[in-house]
Design an enzyme around this catalytic site. Structure first.
Site, PDB file in Angstrom:
ATOM      1  N   GLU A  93      -6.634   4.858   7.906  1.00  0.00           N
ATOM      2  CA  GLU A  93      -6.367   6.274   7.585  1.00  0.00           C
ATOM      3  C   GLU A  93      -7.585   6.921   6.925  1.00  0.00           C
ATOM      4  O   GLU A  93      -7.863   8.098   7.150  1.00  0.00           O
ATOM      5  CB  GLU A  93      -5.119   6.375   6.691  1.00  0.00           C
ATOM      6  CG  GLU A  93      -3.853   6.102   7.500  1.00  0.00           C
ATOM      7  CD  GLU A  93      -2.721   5.449   6.716  1.00  0.00           C
ATOM      8  OE1 GLU A  93      -2.749   5.461   5.474  1.00  0.00           O
ATOM      9  OE2 GLU A  93      -1.812   4.900   7.367  1.00  0.00           O
ATOM     10  N   SER A 144       3.598  -2.318  10.165  1.00  0.00           N
ATOM     11  CA  SER A 144       5.043  -2.423  10.338  1.00  0.00           C
ATOM     12  C   SER A 144       5.621  -3.782   9.933  1.00  0.00           C
ATOM     13  O   SER A 144       6.553  -4.288  10.567  1.00  0.00           O
ATOM     14  CB  SER A 144       5.443  -2.079  11.785  1.00  0.00           C
ATOM     15  OG  SER A 144       5.095  -0.732  12.081  1.00  0.00           O
ATOM     16  N   ASN A 185       0.873  -1.175   0.000  1.00  0.00           N
ATOM     17  CA  ASN A 185       0.000   0.000   0.000  1.00  0.00           C
ATOM     18  C   ASN A 185       0.907   1.221   0.000  1.00  0.00           C
ATOM     19  O   ASN A 185       1.526   1.530   1.016  1.00  0.00           O
ATOM     20  CB  ASN A 185      -0.906  -0.016   1.240  1.00  0.00           C
ATOM     21  CG  ASN A 185      -1.784   1.218   1.320  1.00  0.00           C
ATOM     22  OD1 ASN A 185      -1.834   2.019   0.374  1.00  0.00           O
ATOM     23  ND2 ASN A 185      -2.467   1.378   2.443  1.00  0.00           N
ATOM     24  N   GLY A 229       2.749   2.169  10.770  1.00  0.00           N
ATOM     25  CA  GLY A 229       3.715   3.257  10.633  1.00  0.00           C
ATOM     26  C   GLY A 229       4.455   3.583  11.921  1.00  0.00           C
ATOM     27  O   GLY A 229       5.117   4.606  12.017  1.00  0.00           O
ATOM     28  N   GLU A 242      -5.264  -4.865  10.451  1.00  0.00           N
ATOM     29  CA  GLU A 242      -4.200  -3.886  10.671  1.00  0.00           C
ATOM     30  C   GLU A 242      -4.451  -3.164  11.996  1.00  0.00           C
ATOM     31  O   GLU A 242      -5.211  -2.180  12.024  1.00  0.00           O
ATOM     32  CB  GLU A 242      -4.188  -2.855   9.538  1.00  0.00           C
ATOM     33  CG  GLU A 242      -3.950  -3.450   8.167  1.00  0.00           C
ATOM     34  CD  GLU A 242      -3.396  -2.418   7.186  1.00  0.00           C
ATOM     35  OE1 GLU A 242      -2.351  -2.698   6.602  1.00  0.00           O
ATOM     36  OE2 GLU A 242      -3.990  -1.342   7.030  1.00  0.00           O
TER      37      GLU A 242
END
Ligand code: 13P
Length: 250
Positions: free
Chosen positions: A94, A210, A9, A170, A164
């Site tokens: 997000e 991650s 992604n 991140g 996720e």
């Protein structure tokens, strides 16, 4: 047999030249047999990148929930199909966080994407406070109940789930392989309850948050982890290659 997938992604990173160069490099090495590689790229790169490689499928990172109309600046599922996308990533944390996307809307987007013949990578996952309060399973269950568990069986067969955990995205902080395995088994159990044993067994569930070469092999060795949805490490050819190669051939 359940499909194994490594998906990248790229989020709002890269331009067309970067993408073409990346794909040309990455396709010099074949993935392990039976492993599908997908790249979620910015809209403007889809058309060009879908022509570069035989084995890398291209995903969009969003779509509009309506077929067409007066929605200035939006992208429809038919536009994505005609540009060469085979998949669309929906429900990413997000988009939920910064664009106020909620499960009812995500369900609408999934339905129209599936109707257009796109496959869906549906993302779910809990924030840190839910994990710390040990309510993470209930949280993910409610995400699924309001979205994918409302699909028909035929629709569900075209969906890949990506778990996720938001606290791992991140941050450099990965879920341990047992945390990932436990949640994946729980998700599969919920899908089996709703759609039956075989749909649940066939469902591909990716882990995201991650993922990097140093942890991918252990994560992918878990029985219910069928691959990864990789952010930062999918933007570097070397690390993405290493992650792909850490999948066991099927
Ligand atoms: P990172 O791999 O950068 O943590 O991102 C994960 C992600 O959000 C993939 O969709």
């Amino acid at each position: 047999m359940r499909k194994k997938i490594i998906a990248g992604n790229w989020k709002m990173n890269s331009d067309i030249d970067f993408g073409v160069d990346f794909l040309q490099k990455i396709t010099q090495i074949q993935p392990p047999s039976g492993v599908e590689v997908i790249l979620g790229v910015p809209f403007i790169s889809i058309y060009e990148l879908s022509k570069v490689s035989d084995f890398v499928s291209i995903a969009a990172q969003n779509c509009h929930q309506k077929e067409s109309g007066a929605f200035t600046g939006e992208i429809s599922v038919n536009m994505l199909k005609s540009a060469g996308a085979s998949h669309v990533i929906l429900g990413h944390s997000e988009r939920r966080q910064y664009f106020n996307e909620f499960d009812e809307l995500i369900l609408e987007k999934m339905s129209i994407a599936l109707k257009a013949g796109l496959k869906v990578i549906y993302c779910c996952g809990e924030p840190l406070d839910q994990r710390e309060a040990e309510t993470h399973e209930a949280f993910v269950k409610s995400q699924l109940s309001d979205s994918i568990l409302k699909l028909s069986e035929d629709q569900m067969k075209q969906v890949v789930i990506a778990y996720e955990p938001i606290w791992a995205i991140g941050t450099g902080k990965t879920a341990s392989s047992s945390q990932a395995q436990d949640m994946h088994a729980f998700i599969r159990h919920l899908v089996k309850e709703e759609f039956g044993q075989s749909v649940g067994e066939e469902l591909t569930i990716l882990y995201g948050g991650s993922v990097k070469p140093a942890n991918s092999e252990e994560l992918f060795a878990q029985p219910d982890v069928d691959g990864g949805l990789v952010g930062g490490a999918s933007l570097k050819t070397e690390s993405f290659q290493q992650i792909i190669q850490s999948m066991k051939p099927v």
